[in-house]
Design a protein around this motif. Structure first.
Motif, PDB file in Angstrom:
ATOM      1  N   TYR A 116      30.695  45.036 -62.223  1.00 37.56           N
ATOM      2  CA  TYR A 116      31.161  44.035 -63.187  1.00 37.56           C
ATOM      3  C   TYR A 116      30.003  43.226 -63.764  1.00 37.56           C
ATOM      4  O   TYR A 116      30.007  42.884 -64.949  1.00 37.56           O
ATOM      5  CB  TYR A 116      32.194  43.111 -62.556  1.00 37.56           C
ATOM      6  CG  TYR A 116      33.448  43.826 -62.095  1.00 37.56           C
ATOM      7  CD1 TYR A 116      33.924  44.966 -62.754  1.00 37.56           C
ATOM      8  CD2 TYR A 116      34.150  43.370 -60.998  1.00 37.56           C
ATOM      9  CE1 TYR A 116      35.067  45.613 -62.325  1.00 37.56           C
ATOM     10  CE2 TYR A 116      35.305  44.027 -60.565  1.00 37.56           C
ATOM     11  CZ  TYR A 116      35.756  45.147 -61.239  1.00 37.56           C
ATOM     12  OH  TYR A 116      36.891  45.788 -60.821  1.00 37.56           O
ATOM     13  N   GLU A 117      29.016  42.916 -62.958  1.00 40.51           N
ATOM     14  CA  GLU A 117      27.855  42.177 -63.458  1.00 40.51           C
ATOM     15  C   GLU A 117      27.089  43.007 -64.485  1.00 40.51           C
ATOM     16  O   GLU A 117      26.641  42.481 -65.508  1.00 40.51           O
ATOM     17  CB  GLU A 117      26.941  41.770 -62.299  1.00 40.51           C
ATOM     18  CG  GLU A 117      27.515  40.633 -61.466  1.00 40.51           C
ATOM     19  CD  GLU A 117      26.683  40.309 -60.240  1.00 40.51           C
ATOM     20  OE1 GLU A 117      25.912  41.178 -59.762  1.00 40.51           O
ATOM     21  OE2 GLU A 117      26.813  39.176 -59.743  1.00 40.51           O
ATOM     22  N   LYS A 118      26.950  44.305 -64.243  1.00 39.28           N
ATOM     23  CA  LYS A 118      26.275  45.175 -65.210  1.00 39.28           C
ATOM     24  C   LYS A 118      27.062  45.257 -66.515  1.00 39.28           C
ATOM     25  O   LYS A 118      26.489  45.219 -67.604  1.00 39.28           O
ATOM     26  CB  LYS A 118      26.080  46.576 -64.632  1.00 39.28           C
ATOM     27  CG  LYS A 118      24.989  46.659 -63.594  1.00 39.28           C
ATOM     28  CD  LYS A 118      24.842  48.072 -63.064  1.00 39.28           C
ATOM     29  CE  LYS A 118      23.798  48.125 -61.974  1.00 39.28           C
ATOM     30  NZ  LYS A 118      23.670  49.483 -61.406  1.00 39.28           N
ATOM     31  N   ARG A 119      28.383  45.363 -66.387  1.00 40.43           N
ATOM     32  CA  ARG A 119      29.221  45.430 -67.588  1.00 40.43           C
ATOM     33  C   ARG A 119      29.133  44.138 -68.394  1.00 40.43           C
ATOM     34  O   ARG A 119      29.041  44.166 -69.622  1.00 40.43           O
ATOM     35  CB  ARG A 119      30.671  45.708 -67.206  1.00 40.43           C
ATOM     36  CG  ARG A 119      30.901  47.105 -66.702  1.00 40.43           C
ATOM     37  CD  ARG A 119      32.326  47.311 -66.261  1.00 40.43           C
ATOM     38  NE  ARG A 119      32.519  48.669 -65.777  1.00 40.43           N
ATOM     39  CZ  ARG A 119      33.630  49.090 -65.203  1.00 40.43           C
ATOM     40  NH1 ARG A 119      34.658  48.272 -65.057  1.00 40.43           N
ATOM     41  NH2 ARG A 119      33.725  50.326 -64.781  1.00 40.43           N
ATOM     42  N   LEU A 120      29.177  43.019 -67.699  1.00 37.03           N
ATOM     43  CA  LEU A 120      29.095  41.737 -68.391  1.00 37.03           C
ATOM     44  C   LEU A 120      27.721  41.564 -69.049  1.00 37.03           C
ATOM     45  O   LEU A 120      27.630  41.052 -70.176  1.00 37.03           O
ATOM     46  CB  LEU A 120      29.370  40.583 -67.421  1.00 37.03           C
ATOM     47  CG  LEU A 120      29.526  39.208 -68.045  1.00 37.03           C
ATOM     48  CD1 LEU A 120      30.649  39.199 -69.078  1.00 37.03           C
ATOM     49  CD2 LEU A 120      29.780  38.166 -66.970  1.00 37.03           C
ATOM     50  N   ALA A 121      26.666  42.008 -68.384  1.00 41.67           N
ATOM     51  CA  ALA A 121      25.328  41.932 -68.979  1.00 41.67           C
ATOM     52  C   ALA A 121      25.240  42.800 -70.236  1.00 41.67           C
ATOM     53  O   ALA A 121      24.624  42.401 -71.234  1.00 41.67           O
ATOM     54  CB  ALA A 121      24.269  42.366 -67.966  1.00 41.67           C
ATOM     55  N   TYR A 122      25.880  43.964 -70.193  1.00 41.05           N
ATOM     56  CA  TYR A 122      25.907  44.837 -71.373  1.00 41.05           C
ATOM     57  C   TYR A 122      26.627  44.156 -72.524  1.00 41.05           C
ATOM     58  O   TYR A 122      26.156  44.161 -73.666  1.00 41.05           O
ATOM     59  CB  TYR A 122      26.590  46.169 -71.023  1.00 41.05           C
ATOM     60  CG  TYR A 122      26.771  47.073 -72.208  1.00 41.05           C
ATOM     61  CD1 TYR A 122      25.739  47.911 -72.617  1.00 41.05           C
ATOM     62  CD2 TYR A 122      27.970  47.091 -72.936  1.00 41.05           C
ATOM     63  CE1 TYR A 122      25.898  48.741 -73.722  1.00 41.05           C
ATOM     64  CE2 TYR A 122      28.129  47.909 -74.034  1.00 41.05           C
ATOM     65  CZ  TYR A 122      27.092  48.728 -74.423  1.00 41.05           C
ATOM     66  OH  TYR A 122      27.231  49.545 -75.515  1.00 41.05           O
ATOM     67  N   ILE A 123      27.776  43.562 -72.236  1.00 43.05           N
ATOM     68  CA  ILE A 123      28.527  42.859 -73.284  1.00 43.05           C
ATOM     69  C   ILE A 123      27.722  41.680 -73.814  1.00 43.05           C
ATOM     70  O   ILE A 123      27.667  41.455 -75.042  1.00 43.05           O
ATOM     71  CB  ILE A 123      29.898  42.390 -72.753  1.00 43.05           C
ATOM     72  CG1 ILE A 123      30.788  43.613 -72.479  1.00 43.05           C
ATOM     73  CG2 ILE A 123      30.586  41.435 -73.718  1.00 43.05           C
ATOM     74  CD1 ILE A 123      32.055  43.292 -71.707  1.00 43.05           C
ATOM     75  N   ALA A 124      27.087  40.927 -72.936  1.00 45.85           N
ATOM     76  CA  ALA A 124      26.293  39.775 -73.372  1.00 45.85           C
ATOM     77  C   ALA A 124      25.162  40.207 -74.295  1.00 45.85           C
ATOM     78  O   ALA A 124      24.868  39.535 -75.289  1.00 45.85           O
ATOM     79  CB  ALA A 124      25.730  39.044 -72.157  1.00 45.85           C
TER      80      ALA A 124
ATOM     81  N   HIS B 175      31.033  37.874 -75.795  1.00 47.81           N
ATOM     82  CA  HIS B 175      30.653  37.339 -74.478  1.00 47.81           C
ATOM     83  C   HIS B 175      30.890  35.833 -74.422  1.00 47.81           C
ATOM     84  O   HIS B 175      31.490  35.315 -73.482  1.00 47.81           O
ATOM     85  CB  HIS B 175      29.190  37.672 -74.188  1.00 47.81           C
ATOM     86  CG  HIS B 175      28.703  37.159 -72.881  1.00 47.81           C
ATOM     87  ND1 HIS B 175      27.933  36.026 -72.782  1.00 47.81           N
ATOM     88  CD2 HIS B 175      28.876  37.610 -71.610  1.00 47.81           C
ATOM     89  CE1 HIS B 175      27.641  35.804 -71.512  1.00 47.81           C
ATOM     90  NE2 HIS B 175      28.200  36.745 -70.780  1.00 47.81           N
ATOM     91  N   ALA B 176      30.442  35.130 -75.430  1.00 46.82           N
ATOM     92  CA  ALA B 176      30.614  33.673 -75.474  1.00 46.82           C
ATOM     93  C   ALA B 176      32.098  33.305 -75.515  1.00 46.82           C
ATOM     94  O   ALA B 176      32.526  32.364 -74.832  1.00 46.82           O
ATOM     95  CB  ALA B 176      29.889  33.090 -76.682  1.00 46.82           C
TER      96      ALA B 176
END
Length: 116
Positions: free
Chosen positions: A89-97, A104-105
């Motif tokens: 999930y952290e990798k996915r969120l970093a990709y989206i960010a 993301h915001a």
């Protein structure tokens, strides 16, 4: 995961491998009106520990030891599965960010902080 937590998990995994087979049970045995003994017994029926009630190990501690021994494999497996999911999930969120900063915001602004 902090290094201390990983060290604790690693230590518990090693101890679990070396421990007597699970599940453990704590039997209460009354030999007379005045003497109560507790036996910690492993999954193969082998007595691991005989404890006189008057010893310095409280009954509640014996039952805690047994319950912890029996719970450790499942707790470790659950922790490791949760850690793997969190990393994904952290990798996915970093990709989206990185690739969709406005999304993301918006997600961070409207996402609930905890489940109800």
């Amino acid at each position: 995961m902090t290094p201390d937590m990983q060290a604790t998990i690693n230590r518990l995994k090693e101890l679990e491998k070396q421990a007597s087979s699970e599940p453990w049970i704590c039997k209460t045995i009354q030999y007379s009106n005045e003497e109560i003994y507790y036996e910690l017994v492993n999954g193969r029926g082998k007595v691991l520990l005989d404890v006189l009630e008057a010893s310095n190990i409280p009954e509640k501690d014996l039952f805690l030891i047994v319950d912890l021994r029996n719970a450790v494999p499942a707790l470790i497996a659950h922790h490791e599965a949760t850690s793997r999911k969190l990393a994904i999930y952290e990798k996915r969120l970093a990709y989206i960010a990185k690739n969709y900063p406005l999304v993301h915001a918006d997600v961070l602004e409207h996402a609930p902080e905890q489940e109800n």
